[in-house]
Design a protein around this motif. Structure first.
Motif, PDB file in Angstrom:
ATOM      1  N   SER A 343      -0.046 -11.930 -20.053  1.00  0.00           N
ATOM      2  CA  SER A 343      -0.132 -13.067 -19.131  1.00  0.00           C
ATOM      3  C   SER A 343      -0.700 -12.672 -17.771  1.00  0.00           C
ATOM      4  O   SER A 343      -1.009 -13.535 -16.953  1.00  0.00           O
ATOM      5  CB  SER A 343       1.254 -13.692 -18.947  1.00  0.00           C
ATOM      6  N   ALA A 344      -0.817 -11.368 -17.525  1.00  0.00           N
ATOM      7  CA  ALA A 344      -1.341 -10.897 -16.232  1.00  0.00           C
ATOM      8  C   ALA A 344      -2.767 -11.391 -16.033  1.00  0.00           C
ATOM      9  O   ALA A 344      -3.574 -11.389 -16.958  1.00  0.00           O
ATOM     10  CB  ALA A 344      -1.296  -9.378 -16.166  1.00  0.00           C
ATOM     11  N   SER A 345      -3.074 -11.816 -14.810  1.00  0.00           N
ATOM     12  CA  SER A 345      -4.408 -12.347 -14.544  1.00  0.00           C
ATOM     13  C   SER A 345      -4.782 -12.130 -13.083  1.00  0.00           C
ATOM     14  O   SER A 345      -3.940 -11.818 -12.241  1.00  0.00           O
ATOM     15  CB  SER A 345      -4.462 -13.850 -14.873  1.00  0.00           C
ATOM     16  N   GLY A 346      -6.073 -12.307 -12.795  1.00  0.00           N
ATOM     17  CA  GLY A 346      -6.532 -12.277 -11.414  1.00  0.00           C
ATOM     18  C   GLY A 346      -7.386 -11.086 -11.051  1.00  0.00           C
ATOM     19  O   GLY A 346      -7.633 -10.189 -11.857  1.00  0.00           O
ATOM     20  N   THR A 347      -7.856 -11.091  -9.810  1.00  0.00           N
ATOM     21  CA  THR A 347      -8.717 -10.033  -9.282  1.00  0.00           C
ATOM     22  C   THR A 347      -7.978  -9.233  -8.216  1.00  0.00           C
ATOM     23  O   THR A 347      -7.114  -9.767  -7.513  1.00  0.00           O
ATOM     24  CB  THR A 347      -9.999 -10.634  -8.667  1.00  0.00           C
ATOM     25  N   THR A 348      -8.324  -7.959  -8.126  1.00  0.00           N
ATOM     26  CA  THR A 348      -7.689  -7.045  -7.169  1.00  0.00           C
ATOM     27  C   THR A 348      -8.761  -6.182  -6.526  1.00  0.00           C
ATOM     28  O   THR A 348      -9.729  -5.805  -7.188  1.00  0.00           O
ATOM     29  CB  THR A 348      -6.667  -6.127  -7.865  1.00  0.00           C
ATOM     30  N   THR A 349      -8.577  -5.857  -5.249  1.00  0.00           N
ATOM     31  CA  THR A 349      -9.504  -4.956  -4.558  1.00  0.00           C
ATOM     32  C   THR A 349      -8.729  -3.767  -3.998  1.00  0.00           C
ATOM     33  O   THR A 349      -7.676  -3.953  -3.359  1.00  0.00           O
ATOM     34  CB  THR A 349     -10.232  -5.685  -3.415  1.00  0.00           C
ATOM     35  N   TYR A 350      -9.239  -2.557  -4.228  1.00  0.00           N
ATOM     36  CA  TYR A 350      -8.560  -1.336  -3.801  1.00  0.00           C
ATOM     37  C   TYR A 350      -9.361  -0.594  -2.724  1.00  0.00           C
ATOM     38  O   TYR A 350     -10.593  -0.603  -2.734  1.00  0.00           O
ATOM     39  CB  TYR A 350      -8.363  -0.399  -5.001  1.00  0.00           C
ATOM     40  N   ARG A 388     -11.412   8.237  -2.851  1.00  0.00           N
ATOM     41  CA  ARG A 388     -10.830   9.360  -2.100  1.00  0.00           C
ATOM     42  C   ARG A 388     -11.871  10.371  -1.655  1.00  0.00           C
ATOM     43  O   ARG A 388     -11.829  10.879  -0.530  1.00  0.00           O
ATOM     44  CB  ARG A 388      -9.768  10.042  -2.970  1.00  0.00           C
ATOM     45  N   GLU A 389     -12.842  10.663  -2.524  1.00  0.00           N
ATOM     46  CA  GLU A 389     -13.830  11.708  -2.230  1.00  0.00           C
ATOM     47  C   GLU A 389     -15.115  11.171  -1.604  1.00  0.00           C
ATOM     48  O   GLU A 389     -16.055  11.924  -1.385  1.00  0.00           O
ATOM     49  CB  GLU A 389     -14.174  12.459  -3.522  1.00  0.00           C
ATOM     50  N   ASN A 390     -15.163   9.884  -1.318  1.00  0.00           N
ATOM     51  CA  ASN A 390     -16.397   9.261  -0.853  1.00  0.00           C
ATOM     52  C   ASN A 390     -16.493   9.267   0.664  1.00  0.00           C
ATOM     53  O   ASN A 390     -15.548   8.880   1.357  1.00  0.00           O
ATOM     54  CB  ASN A 390     -16.461   7.814  -1.364  1.00  0.00           C
ATOM     55  N   LYS A 391     -17.639   9.676   1.175  1.00  0.00           N
ATOM     56  CA  LYS A 391     -17.869   9.674   2.621  1.00  0.00           C
ATOM     57  C   LYS A 391     -18.219   8.277   3.125  1.00  0.00           C
ATOM     58  O   LYS A 391     -18.008   7.957   4.293  1.00  0.00           O
ATOM     59  CB  LYS A 391     -19.002  10.641   2.979  1.00  0.00           C
ATOM     60  N   ALA A 392     -18.787   7.445   2.243  1.00  0.00           N
ATOM     61  CA  ALA A 392     -19.182   6.091   2.629  1.00  0.00           C
ATOM     62  C   ALA A 392     -17.974   5.153   2.597  1.00  0.00           C
ATOM     63  O   ALA A 392     -16.944   5.463   1.986  1.00  0.00           O
ATOM     64  CB  ALA A 392     -20.260   5.571   1.685  1.00  0.00           C
ATOM     65  N   ALA A 393     -18.109   4.009   3.245  1.00  0.00           N
ATOM     66  CA  ALA A 393     -17.100   2.955   3.087  1.00  0.00           C
ATOM     67  C   ALA A 393     -17.102   2.554   1.613  1.00  0.00           C
ATOM     68  O   ALA A 393     -18.144   2.215   1.055  1.00  0.00           O
ATOM     69  CB  ALA A 393     -17.456   1.764   3.966  1.00  0.00           C
ATOM     70  N   ALA A 394     -15.943   2.611   0.971  1.00  0.00           N
ATOM     71  CA  ALA A 394     -15.889   2.438  -0.483  1.00  0.00           C
ATOM     72  C   ALA A 394     -14.751   1.507  -0.880  1.00  0.00           C
ATOM     73  O   ALA A 394     -13.694   1.478  -0.244  1.00  0.00           O
ATOM     74  CB  ALA A 394     -15.723   3.793  -1.170  1.00  0.00           C
ATOM     75  N   ALA A 395     -14.983   0.749  -1.966  1.00  0.00           N
ATOM     76  CA  ALA A 395     -13.958  -0.140  -2.511  1.00  0.00           C
ATOM     77  C   ALA A 395     -14.096  -0.173  -4.025  1.00  0.00           C
ATOM     78  O   ALA A 395     -15.194  -0.004  -4.567  1.00  0.00           O
ATOM     79  CB  ALA A 395     -14.099  -1.545  -1.938  1.00  0.00           C
ATOM     80  N   LEU A 396     -12.976  -0.374  -4.702  1.00  0.00           N
ATOM     81  CA  LEU A 396     -12.966  -0.532  -6.154  1.00  0.00           C
ATOM     82  C   LEU A 396     -12.400  -1.905  -6.456  1.00  0.00           C
ATOM     83  O   LEU A 396     -11.315  -2.261  -5.986  1.00  0.00           O
ATOM     84  CB  LEU A 396     -12.120   0.563  -6.810  1.00  0.00           C
ATOM     85  N   VAL A 397     -13.145  -2.703  -7.230  1.00  0.00           N
ATOM     86  CA  VAL A 397     -12.727  -4.073  -7.518  1.00  0.00           C
ATOM     87  C   VAL A 397     -12.430  -4.237  -9.008  1.00  0.00           C
ATOM     88  O   VAL A 397     -13.172  -3.763  -9.860  1.00  0.00           O
ATOM     89  CB  VAL A 397     -13.796  -5.100  -7.073  1.00  0.00           C
ATOM     90  N   GLU A 398     -11.294  -4.876  -9.295  1.00  0.00           N
ATOM     91  CA  GLU A 398     -10.925  -5.262 -10.659  1.00  0.00           C
ATOM     92  C   GLU A 398     -11.183  -6.760 -10.768  1.00  0.00           C
ATOM     93  O   GLU A 398     -10.542  -7.560 -10.076  1.00  0.00           O
ATOM     94  CB  GLU A 398      -9.458  -4.948 -10.940  1.00  0.00           C
ATOM     95  N   LEU A 399     -12.109  -7.161 -11.630  1.00  0.00           N
ATOM     96  CA  LEU A 399     -12.655  -8.515 -11.617  1.00  0.00           C
ATOM     97  C   LEU A 399     -12.075  -9.439 -12.682  1.00  0.00           C
ATOM     98  O   LEU A 399     -12.735 -10.374 -13.125  1.00  0.00           O
ATOM     99  CB  LEU A 399     -14.176  -8.442 -11.749  1.00  0.00           C
ATOM    100  N   GLY A 400     -10.847  -9.188 -13.089  1.00  0.00           N
ATOM    101  CA  GLY A 400     -10.202 -10.037 -14.088  1.00  0.00           C
ATOM    102  C   GLY A 400      -9.612  -9.196 -15.210  1.00  0.00           C
ATOM    103  O   GLY A 400      -9.960  -8.026 -15.377  1.00  0.00           O
TER     104      GLY A 400
END
Length: 433
Positions: A343-350, A388-400
């Protein structure tokens, strides 16, 4: 007396053999069944005690996968099979091509993501995916299944989803001396009778199909369809070749122009990522989304790079190295979620670094939530290597969630892919603004 016992022994032996033979599972070859009564229950096993998973109606015809005792396993769809009682159906030879002509040379996939299995049948494990339009080497045939060599591995694919080709590489749908082409990125893309969304849909194209580009009309491409018919497709939802200046997405933000952005489609190759309830592979969906985002950003003048452009395994460190080598202004890793809770649903940004990463992640999260129409699971800390290892501004998105059956169906639609890629684009524009 001896003869009597001997005869009885032979009879019992023959009866045992016959009984044993009757329980052996047979793989059907080039067969179909037609439902013979008003309604038939389709079950998850070969017996009346097995649970009902679907109902089919009189007159419907299905391909036979296996036979077992008085039960027949049928193919309901490309990813679903079930069992029906043999006394409720009529068997016949299939008119569908069994690919008997495929005896040497190469074969080409007609399905979007055709599963490669360890043996000739749906009961065998999935070991890879044979992508639509790709070419593989033919090895051998067993019933309606074909053994191929593809991407360095060999396995079995359903023969009714492939066709023979004499070329050593996949051909385009409409070969032409014109070197300008558009390539469809995802299934269900609308081709219209005119250059706007107000015109009628003349065709729905699938991923991998390629069309000759005839002209550019505003933000739309005029393309050549079969039988020399004309169609129009939005310029921001396709890949192009032979075009120096691809069309610009209407209302594209000026803020991403000249920015260097690395888009990271999660997983790939032997790493399939999450597997949906209907068999959707996360690695395929992340690549579809990445290409859409890539086209939107490139059309707006950004310098965009993908960590992978096909079904290839890329290490986490190599993904980060791409970001460093390109001196990225922003890095976004694309993923689709999965959990045991259906039943889990939705988007998340890390994000990982609250100072460096969270401004980008926050804007992506709000824009994605607005476009997706799914539950907003919010902004969260994530101790991921690519962050963690990225020098650039970084994000990980879970899209559903692919583990949510309803959400998996939504994720696979062209409408959702268009909206979610636009959400990522908008989030980047807000961040750079």
């Amino acid at each position: 007396m001896f003869r009597k016992y001997c005869t009885m022994y032979i009879c019992f032996t023959l009866l045992f053999i016959a009984s044993f033979a009757n329980t052996v599972t047979l793989t059907a070859a080039n067969e179909q069944v037609t439902i013979n009564v008003d309604h038939v229950n389709v079950r998850n096993g070969a017996g009346l005690t097995s649970s009902i998973i679907a109902k089919v109606k009189k007159g419907q015809t299905f391909d036979v996968v296996e036979k077992k005792n008085d039960w027949i396993k049928i193919e309901l769809s490309r990813n679903e099979t079930g069992w029906v009682a043999s006394w409720l159906v009529k068997e016949k030879s299939s008119s569908k091509s069994s690919n008997s002509s495929v005896s040497n040379g190469n074969v080409i996939s007609k399905a979007t993501s055709l599963r490669i299995r360890s043996g000739p049948g749906t009961s065998f494990s999935v070991i890879g995916v044979f992508d639509k339009g790709k070419t593989a080497q033919y090895l051998e045939k067993s019933g309606r299944w074909i053994k191929i060599s593809y991407s360095g591995k060999s396995g079995w694919v359903a023969g009714w989803y492939i066709s023979k080709t004499t070329n050593t590489s996949a051909a385009t749908v409409n070969p032409s001396t014109n070197n300008k082409h558009v390539k469809i990125i995802y299934n269900g893309t609308n081709i219209r009778s005119g250059a706007s969304t107000g015109h009628s849909i003349v065709k729905r194209a699938n991923a991998g199909e390629t069309y000759t580009l005839l002209d550019t009309v505003g933000n739309w491409y005029k393309i050549n369809l079969e039988n020399d018919k004309i169609g129009y497709i939005a310029g921001w939802v396709v890949e192009t070749s032979g075009i120096n200046s691809p069309v610009t997405k209407p209302g594209s933000g000026k803020y991403v122009k000249n920015k260097t952005i690395v888009i990271d489609p999660g997983h790939g190759g032997q790493d399939s990522g999450a597997v949906g309830t209907r068999g959707t592979l996360e690695k395929n969906m992340t690549l579809v989304t990445a290409k859409l985002v890539y086209n939107k950003l490139r059309s707006a003048g950004a310098n965009v790079f993908l960590t992978r452009t096909n079904d290839t395994y890329i290490s986490l460190q190599s993904r980060v190295s791409t970001s460093h080598y390109r001196n990225a202004d922003a890095f976004i890793s694309l993923h689709y979620d999965s959990t045991s809770d259906r039943s889990a649903s939705g988007t998340t940004t890390y994000y990982y670094n609250s100072l460096k990463d969270s401004p980008l992640a926050a804007r992506l999260n709000s824009s994605i939530a607005q476009q997706s129409n799914l539950k907003d699971r919010g902004l969260k800390f994530g101790n991921f290597h690519v962050l963690r290892e990225n020098k650039a501004a970084a994000a990980l998105v879970e899209l559903g969630f692919l583990s949510n059956r309803t959400e998996e169906l939504t994720i696979n639609t062209s409408n959702y892919q268009e909206r979610i890629s636009q959400g990522i684009f908008n989030g980047l524009a807000l961040y750079f603004k």
